[in-house]
Design a protein around this motif. Structure first.
Motif, mmCIF file in Angstrom:
data_model
loop_
_atom_site.group_PDB
_atom_site.id
_atom_site.type_symbol
_atom_site.label_atom_id
_atom_site.label_comp_id
_atom_site.label_asym_id
_atom_site.label_seq_id
_atom_site.Cartn_x
_atom_site.Cartn_y
_atom_site.Cartn_z
ATOM 1 N N PHE A 27 45.999 34.323 46.272
ATOM 2 C CA PHE A 27 44.788 34.089 47.028
ATOM 3 C C PHE A 27 45.006 34.943 48.402
ATOM 4 O O PHE A 27 44.327 35.462 49.012
ATOM 5 N N LEU A 28 46.174 34.700 48.787
ATOM 6 C CA LEU A 28 46.417 35.199 50.335
ATOM 7 C C LEU A 28 46.595 36.594 50.032
ATOM 8 O O LEU A 28 46.155 37.316 50.914
ATOM 9 N N GLN A 29 47.101 37.162 48.990
ATOM 10 C CA GLN A 29 47.551 38.606 48.338
ATOM 11 C C GLN A 29 45.900 39.143 48.411
ATOM 12 O O GLN A 29 46.052 40.500 48.991
ATOM 13 N N GLU A 30 45.202 38.655 47.722
ATOM 14 C CA GLU A 30 43.684 38.954 47.400
ATOM 15 C C GLU A 30 43.344 39.226 48.980
ATOM 16 O O GLU A 30 42.425 40.345 49.265
ATOM 17 N N LYS A 31 43.400 38.544 49.747
ATOM 18 C CA LYS A 31 42.668 38.563 51.234
ATOM 19 C C LYS A 31 43.415 39.401 52.097
ATOM 20 O O LYS A 31 42.649 40.485 52.713
ATOM 21 N N ILE A 32 44.790 39.837 51.787
ATOM 22 C CA ILE A 32 45.277 40.725 52.666
ATOM 23 C C ILE A 32 44.676 42.224 51.837
ATOM 24 O O ILE A 32 44.604 43.071 52.619
ATOM 25 N N THR A 33 44.667 42.272 50.709
ATOM 26 C CA THR A 33 44.014 43.505 50.215
ATOM 27 C C THR A 33 42.907 43.884 50.399
ATOM 28 O O THR A 33 42.587 44.939 50.791
#
Length: 236
Positions: A118-124
Motif C-alpha cells: 500500500f505504501l509503494q502504491e501511494k508513492i507511485t
C-alpha cells in the motif's frame, strides 16, 4: 484509516482463528465472514474490501476459481492446508500464501506485506501525479516583442549572459532579459540544478559527468567549484 478485510473459510476452527487474529490488530476492520466462495463472489460484486483471506478448498466453488472469476481483484491472501497451490496462487498475483495452521506472527508478516504494498502504491501514485503536473508546466519568456511559451520538460539548460539568459531546448534556443538567480528560484529544485554561476541544467537530461564537466548528450557544461558538492549530492 483501517484496512477493510473479509474472511472466506469453510472450516469453523480456521475461520474463528483468522477472525480472532483480525480482531487483535488495531489497523484491521473485519467487514464480513463467509463459509463458501460463491457467497464471497456475490459480496465482492457490490463491495470493495481491501484485503481478502481466502481458503482454497471450499464447496461449490474453490478459491482459485473465485480469483479467476473476479474482474476487479482486492489484494488476496490465500489460506490453505496444502502447499501445492503456491505457484498457481502467485501466478494469479495473490499477496501472500499462508499454510494452516497459521501462527499469529506469520499472520502479522502478511499484514506487513500488505502495508508495504500500500505504501509503494501511494508513492507511485504521488510520483505519477507529479510527473503529469511537470509535463504540463510552462513559462512565458519575452523574446524581442513576443512572449514565447516554453514547457519546462523541454529545457536542457540555461546559460547566463550578463543581464540576459539563454534557454536551450532540443529544438531551439531563446534569449530573454532575466537574471539566472530568478530562474533558479522559480524552477522546481527536484528537476533542475545550478552547477555554475552561469549555468542551470535539467537533471533528467544528464548523460554523464567527470571531473568538473557534466554532459547533456553532446553538450559539456562546466561545474563550478562552489557548486560541485551540491551537484554531487543531488545526483547521488
Amino acid at each position: 484509516m483501517k484496512i477493510q478485510c473479509i474472511v472466506a473459510e469453510d472450516e469453523p476452527p480456521a475461520r474463528e482463528l483468522l477472525v480472532s487474529y483480525i480482531e487483535r490488530v488495531d489497523t484491521l476492520e473485519l467487514k464480513a465472514v463467509f463459509s463458501n466462495a460463491l457467497e464471497t463472489f456475490n459480496y465482492l460484486q457490490t463491495s470493495n474490501p481491501q484485503l481478502v483471506f481466502l481458503d482454497i478448498n471450499m464447496p461449490r466453488m474453490n478459491g482459485m476459481e473465485l480469483i479467476r472469476a473476479l474482474q476487479v481483484k482486492p489484494k488476496i491472501i490465500i489460506t490453505t492446508a496444502y502447499r501445492d497451490y503456491a505457484v498457481e496462487g502467485f501466478e494469479l498475483d495473490v499477496l501472500d500464501y499462508l499454510v494452516k495452521p497459521v501462527s499469529f506472527d506469520r499472520f502479522l508478516k502478511s499484514i506487513a506485506r500488505y502495508n508495504q504494498y500500500f505504501l509503494q502504491e501511494k508513492i507511485t501514485s504521488a510520483g505519477d501525479e507529479a510527473e503529469t503536473a511537470f509535463s504540463k508546466a510552462y513559462m512565458y519568456f519575452k523574446v524581442n516583442k513576443e512572449l514565447v511559451k516554453i514547457f519546462l520538460k523541454d529545457i536542457f539548460y540555461i546559460e547566463s549572459i550578463k543581464d540576459y539568459i539563454k534557454i536551450f531546448t532540443k529544438e531551439k534556443a531563446v534569449v530573454t532579459y532575466q537574471r539566472i538567480g530568478y530562474m533558479e528560484e522559480k524552477l522546481p529544485e527536484s528537476r533542475f540544478i545550478r552547477v555554475h554561476k552561469s549555468f542551470i541544467i535539467a537533471k533528467d537530461k544528464i548523460s554523464g559527468y567527470s571531473g568538473d564537466i557534466v554532459r547533456l548528450e553532446k553538450i559539456e557544461i562546466p561545474i563550478g567549484r562552489n557548486y560541485k558538492q551540491g551537484f554531487l549530492k543531488a545526483i547521488q
